[in-house]
Design a protein around this motif. Structure first.
Motif, PDB file in Angstrom:
ATOM      1  N   ALA A  68      52.745  33.363  92.451  1.00  0.00           N
ATOM      2  CA  ALA A  68      52.979  32.390  91.380  1.00  0.00           C
ATOM      3  C   ALA A  68      54.466  32.248  91.065  1.00  0.00           C
ATOM      4  O   ALA A  68      54.910  31.197  90.618  1.00  0.00           O
ATOM      5  CB  ALA A  68      52.211  32.794  90.117  1.00  0.00           C
ATOM      6  N   ALA A  69      55.254  33.291  91.278  1.00  0.00           N
ATOM      7  CA  ALA A  69      56.725  33.265  91.240  1.00  0.00           C
ATOM      8  C   ALA A  69      57.325  32.574  90.024  1.00  0.00           C
ATOM      9  O   ALA A  69      58.204  31.734  90.143  1.00  0.00           O
ATOM     10  CB  ALA A  69      57.255  32.640  92.531  1.00  0.00           C
ATOM     11  N   HIS A  70      56.897  32.943  88.858  1.00  0.00           N
ATOM     12  CA  HIS A  70      57.441  32.356  87.631  1.00  0.00           C
ATOM     13  C   HIS A  70      58.632  33.121  87.072  1.00  0.00           C
ATOM     14  O   HIS A  70      59.210  32.709  86.069  1.00  0.00           O
ATOM     15  CB  HIS A  70      56.339  32.268  86.568  1.00  0.00           C
ATOM     16  CG  HIS A  70      55.237  31.342  86.950  1.00  0.00           C
ATOM     17  ND1 HIS A  70      53.927  31.715  86.933  1.00  0.00           N
ATOM     18  CD2 HIS A  70      55.260  30.059  87.391  1.00  0.00           C
ATOM     19  CE1 HIS A  70      53.177  30.706  87.340  1.00  0.00           C
ATOM     20  NE2 HIS A  70      53.964  29.700  87.626  1.00  0.00           N
ATOM     21  N   GLY A  95      54.576  32.404 101.610  1.00  0.00           N
ATOM     22  CA  GLY A  95      55.670  32.212 100.672  1.00  0.00           C
ATOM     23  C   GLY A  95      55.847  30.784 100.195  1.00  0.00           C
ATOM     24  O   GLY A  95      56.675  30.518  99.321  1.00  0.00           O
ATOM     25  N   LEU A  96      55.079  29.853 100.750  1.00  0.00           N
ATOM     26  CA  LEU A  96      55.202  28.460 100.308  1.00  0.00           C
ATOM     27  C   LEU A  96      54.837  28.330  98.839  1.00  0.00           C
ATOM     28  O   LEU A  96      55.477  27.578  98.090  1.00  0.00           O
ATOM     29  CB  LEU A  96      54.321  27.546 101.155  1.00  0.00           C
ATOM     30  CG  LEU A  96      54.406  26.055 100.834  1.00  0.00           C
ATOM     31  CD1 LEU A  96      55.836  25.544 100.982  1.00  0.00           C
ATOM     32  CD2 LEU A  96      53.452  25.265 101.708  1.00  0.00           C
ATOM     33  N   ASP A  97      53.843  29.088  98.391  1.00  0.00           N
ATOM     34  CA  ASP A  97      53.461  29.064  96.984  1.00  0.00           C
ATOM     35  C   ASP A  97      54.623  29.520  96.099  1.00  0.00           C
ATOM     36  O   ASP A  97      54.940  28.895  95.082  1.00  0.00           O
ATOM     37  CB  ASP A  97      52.215  29.922  96.727  1.00  0.00           C
ATOM     38  CG  ASP A  97      52.286  31.321  97.352  1.00  0.00           C
ATOM     39  OD1 ASP A  97      53.193  31.580  98.172  1.00  0.00           O
ATOM     40  OD2 ASP A  97      51.430  32.156  97.021  1.00  0.00           O
ATOM     41  N   ALA A  98      55.302  30.580  96.511  1.00  0.00           N
ATOM     42  CA  ALA A  98      56.441  31.094  95.741  1.00  0.00           C
ATOM     43  C   ALA A  98      57.606  30.107  95.766  1.00  0.00           C
ATOM     44  O   ALA A  98      58.278  29.903  94.753  1.00  0.00           O
ATOM     45  CB  ALA A  98      56.878  32.448  96.288  1.00  0.00           C
ATOM     46  N   LEU A  99      57.839  29.493  96.919  1.00  0.00           N
ATOM     47  CA  LEU A  99      58.915  28.505  97.023  1.00  0.00           C
ATOM     48  C   LEU A  99      58.674  27.349  96.058  1.00  0.00           C
ATOM     49  O   LEU A  99      59.567  26.968  95.288  1.00  0.00           O
ATOM     50  CB  LEU A  99      59.020  27.983  98.452  1.00  0.00           C
ATOM     51  CG  LEU A  99      60.011  26.841  98.654  1.00  0.00           C
ATOM     52  CD1 LEU A  99      61.434  27.281  98.364  1.00  0.00           C
ATOM     53  CD2 LEU A  99      59.894  26.287 100.066  1.00  0.00           C
ATOM     54  N   LEU A 100      57.484  26.812  96.071  1.00  0.00           N
ATOM     55  CA  LEU A 100      57.187  25.669  95.197  1.00  0.00           C
ATOM     56  C   LEU A 100      57.240  26.061  93.723  1.00  0.00           C
ATOM     57  O   LEU A 100      57.750  25.309  92.897  1.00  0.00           O
ATOM     58  CB  LEU A 100      55.828  25.068  95.555  1.00  0.00           C
ATOM     59  CG  LEU A 100      55.764  24.419  96.944  1.00  0.00           C
ATOM     60  CD1 LEU A 100      54.351  23.980  97.255  1.00  0.00           C
ATOM     61  CD2 LEU A 100      56.743  23.267  97.067  1.00  0.00           C
TER      62      LEU A 100
END
Length: 166
Positions: A68-70, A95-100
């Protein structure tokens, strides 16, 4: 007095990802503090750290988080210091989820975002930001760029020699 860089990880498992940033900051002589804080599990601690970062001598915050990388956004919401996000590659979505999650910030809460697992570039960008008011650091960055260019020129010369032998 030189400003410090904070390197904040969402989990201690992110240490292998952020280690290149810590190493690069050391090569520039930039003091860094590394901590684990979570946007979701310790939001108050993350907010408190960020609110006080400038008065505690920090000039830039680097935040590494996966999924989720918030984390970078939470830190950026509580400071006027520049925040650089490192999206961390996880087992989910590479890591695409974290990038977005890191790059899609609302207006007014910017987060500079480097490549997935791009810790070295995060450190270089932090150094460039600090070098705006530090000519010695700017000279170190210029020397690094010159070294990189010389390395590429040497590789090209070696390639040309190999090609001549074909």
């Amino acid at each position: 007095m030189q400003k410090k860089v904070a390197v904040i990880m969402g989990s201690d498992s992110d240490l292998p990802v952020v280690a290149p940033a810590v190493k690069r900051l050391k090569t520039f002589g930039i003091p860094a503090e590394v901590h684990v804080m979570s946007a979701h599990r310790t939001p108050e601690a993350a907010a408190e750290f960020s609110k006080n970062a400038a008065e505690n001598g920090f000039g830039v915050i680097i935040a590494a988080a996966g999924k989720a990388a918030h984390l970078a956004g939470v830190l950026a919401a509580h400071t006027t210091l520049p925040v650089i996000g490192i999206p961390v590659k996880s087992s989910t979505l590479d890591g695409l989820d974290a990038l977005l999650a890191t790059v899609q910030m609302p207006s007014g809460i910017p987060v500079a975002t480097v490549a997935i697992d791009g810790a070295d570039n995060a450190a270089i960008l932090a150094a460039q930001m600090l070098a705006l008011s530090d000519s010695e650091l700017a000279d170190k960055l210029s020397a690094m760029k010159k070294e990189m260019a010389e390395g590429v020129a040497k590789k090209d010369a070696a390639l040309q020699e190999k090609l001549a032998e074909l």
